[in-house]
Enzyme design. Sequence first.
Site, PDB file in Angstrom:
ATOM      1  N   GLU A   1      47.922  48.012 -55.466  1.00  0.00           N
ATOM      2  CA  GLU A   1      48.739  47.517 -56.572  1.00  0.00           C
ATOM      3  C   GLU A   1      49.568  46.314 -56.138  1.00  0.00           C
ATOM      4  OE1 GLU A   1      50.381  50.528 -59.282  1.00  0.00           O
ATOM      5  OE2 GLU A   1      49.082  51.951 -58.264  1.00  0.00           O
TER       6      GLU A   1
HETATM    7  C1  HEC Z   1      48.348  46.385 -60.566  1.00  0.00           C
HETATM    8  C2  HEC Z   1      48.871  46.912 -61.803  1.00  0.00           C
HETATM    9  C3  HEC Z   1      50.144  47.695 -61.749  1.00  0.00           C
HETATM   10  C4  HEC Z   1      51.346  47.318 -61.162  1.00  0.00           C
HETATM   11  C5  HEC Z   1      51.660  46.061 -60.393  1.00  0.00           C
HETATM   12  C6  HEC Z   1      52.281  48.376 -61.483  1.00  0.00           C
HETATM   13  N1  HEC Z   1      51.677  49.350 -62.236  1.00  0.00           N
HETATM   14 FE1  HEC Z   1      52.563  50.964 -63.018  1.00  0.00          FE
HETATM   15  N2  HEC Z   1      50.755  51.714 -63.497  1.00  0.00           N
HETATM   16  C7  HEC Z   1      49.544  51.065 -63.331  1.00  0.00           C
HETATM   17  C8  HEC Z   1      48.460  52.001 -63.572  1.00  0.00           C
HETATM   18  C9  HEC Z   1      46.972  51.692 -63.513  1.00  0.00           C
HETATM   19  C10 HEC Z   1      49.061  53.252 -63.843  1.00  0.00           C
HETATM   20  C11 HEC Z   1      48.344  54.577 -64.110  1.00  0.00           C
HETATM   21  C12 HEC Z   1      47.888  55.163 -62.798  1.00  0.00           C
HETATM   22  C13 HEC Z   1      47.478  56.618 -62.887  1.00  0.00           C
HETATM   23  O1  HEC Z   1      47.870  57.294 -63.845  1.00  0.00           O
HETATM   24  O2  HEC Z   1      46.815  57.092 -61.976  1.00  0.00           O
HETATM   25  C14 HEC Z   1      50.510  53.011 -63.825  1.00  0.00           C
HETATM   26  C15 HEC Z   1      51.476  53.982 -64.153  1.00  0.00           C
HETATM   27  C16 HEC Z   1      52.828  53.709 -64.252  1.00  0.00           C
HETATM   28  C17 HEC Z   1      53.815  54.585 -64.858  1.00  0.00           C
HETATM   29  C18 HEC Z   1      53.539  55.930 -65.523  1.00  0.00           C
HETATM   30  C19 HEC Z   1      53.583  55.836 -67.025  1.00  0.00           C
HETATM   31  C20 HEC Z   1      53.246  57.149 -67.699  1.00  0.00           C
HETATM   32  O3  HEC Z   1      53.533  57.299 -68.889  1.00  0.00           O
HETATM   33  O4  HEC Z   1      52.692  58.041 -67.057  1.00  0.00           O
HETATM   34  C21 HEC Z   1      55.031  53.976 -64.734  1.00  0.00           C
HETATM   35  C22 HEC Z   1      56.377  54.485 -65.223  1.00  0.00           C
HETATM   36  C23 HEC Z   1      54.811  52.736 -64.014  1.00  0.00           C
HETATM   37  N3  HEC Z   1      53.458  52.596 -63.766  1.00  0.00           N
HETATM   38  C24 HEC Z   1      55.819  51.865 -63.594  1.00  0.00           C
HETATM   39  C25 HEC Z   1      55.579  50.824 -62.694  1.00  0.00           C
HETATM   40  C26 HEC Z   1      56.614  50.150 -61.924  1.00  0.00           C
HETATM   41  C27 HEC Z   1      58.089  50.474 -61.953  1.00  0.00           C
HETATM   42  C28 HEC Z   1      55.994  49.176 -61.204  1.00  0.00           C
HETATM   43  C29 HEC Z   1      56.604  48.208 -60.203  1.00  0.00           C
HETATM   44  C30 HEC Z   1      57.264  48.809 -59.067  1.00  0.00           C
HETATM   45  C31 HEC Z   1      54.566  49.255 -61.538  1.00  0.00           C
HETATM   46  N4  HEC Z   1      54.360  50.283 -62.413  1.00  0.00           N
HETATM   47  C32 HEC Z   1      53.598  48.386 -61.057  1.00  0.00           C
HETATM   48  C33 HEC Z   1      49.385  49.738 -63.033  1.00  0.00           C
HETATM   49  C34 HEC Z   1      50.368  48.980 -62.381  1.00  0.00           C
END
Ligand code: HEC
Length: 354
Positions: A154
């Site tokens: 990520e």
């Molecule tokens: C490269 C793309 C990417 C980046 C950068 C990223 N995310 Fe995500 N995020 C995702 C993906 C894909 C998932 C789902 C993964 C899974 O469920 O296995 C996710 C899931 C989440 C969720 C869960 C939402 C739910 O309803 O379950 C949250 C909250 C979240 N991310 C916050 C963040 C935060 C805060 C950051 C920075 C520190 C961040 N993400 C950086 C792609 C990203």
Amino acid sequence: MGRTTFGKFVRGSVAVAALACGAVALAQTLPDSAVSALSIDPLALSKMLADYRRPNTIPESADNPTTPYKAQLGKMLFFDPRLSGSGSISCASCHNPSFAWQDGLAKGVGDHGHVLGRHTPTILNSAWAEPLFWDGRADSLEQQAMGPMLAAAEMAGSPEKVLETINTVPEYRDGMTKVFPGEKLSVENVAKLLAVFERTVVSSDAPFDQWVKGNTNAISDSAKRGFVLFNTKANCASCHSGWRFTDDGFHDIGIAGDDMGRGKIVAGIVQLERAFKTPTLRNIVQRAPYMHDGSVRTLEAVVDHYDHGFIQRPSLSDQVKPLHLTDQEKADIVAFMKTLTSMDAPVEYPVLPR
Ligand code: HEC
Ligand code: HEC
């Protein structure tokens, strides 16, 4: 099966009380014309609508209370690519406010173009969405936020890289010393600030909410019929329940693929194999493509999936059955989902401190 404990959260007791007496209040205020287009008894409709009233307060973490200053710091960090290994990817790269806090892609794309295994979910209303991730593997927003900062695929960061950024930007360094007095700079506290900001990302009223409040003209007759179908014949509300339209539970709805979802976290329960967390339907029209793998491109295709397109297998939820919807009924359900888009002011991007 769905929720973890909410014990550590300060829940809005005012909101809960308001929900409990909603049915009575609505029965008195809904004018007859609100139901004339529907083949449903007005009292039954009022009761149905009462389940969807918005809460008045946002839950916060007892260990990490929300303050405006923490939210402001958290917002800058959320948009700051300097937390990533390459200095080029922020949380907002994937959770982009222009796409209702998703990315518009089937699957997330991280550092060096690495395609992730799942579709990026929205962070809209995530204050209520715990446990987090499609498979519920994080209990809190604080715990969740650690993952992407440090995950190679990520943001490819490291604790050293994150802390170096904080240390070299006086506004971050001094800000963190102020809000966490006596504590060393830590990635855990950066995650706490990100979590506080995320709890402030709440969708405001959508046309649907205006209808719930008694504004008869807020949504079309087709959408009203769609709402009733959603709660009756189409059985959507058995999982997409409450004002966010999710039970925060895990279900297999028969999407093809090898991802075991919740089944990999909790082994030995057949219903959790290929089960994923029920997504919220707030702002759904802005959030295509759909599902944990981004495999369904339109809301029309989603409705066809539930009507007849799902895969029969032992783990399939017993709430998913052939629906035999007419074309008009399908169109009504889609029209209803389109009324869930909030009328928010545009999100202001923060100017990042140097
Ligand atoms: C490269 C793309 C990417 C980046 C950068 C990223 N995310 Fe995500 N995020 C995702 C993906 C894909 C998932 C789902 C993964 C899974 O469920 O296995 C996710 C899931 C989440 C969720 C869960 C939402 C739910 O309803 O379950 C949250 C909250 C979240 N991310 C916050 C963040 C935060 C805060 C950051 C920075 C520190 C961040 N993400 C950086 C792609 C990203
Ligand atoms: C058995 C519980 C259940 C029922 C019944 C159900 N859903 Fe779902 N819904 C889910 C789950 C779980 C997912 C995510 C599945 C996945 O990604 O594999 C989902 C995904 C969706 C999505 C995509 C959301 C997104 O952000 O990607 C939409 C739209 C949707 N459902 C609408 C409906 C409609 C309309 C109905 C009724 C016709 C319905 N659902 C019935 C549990 C359910």
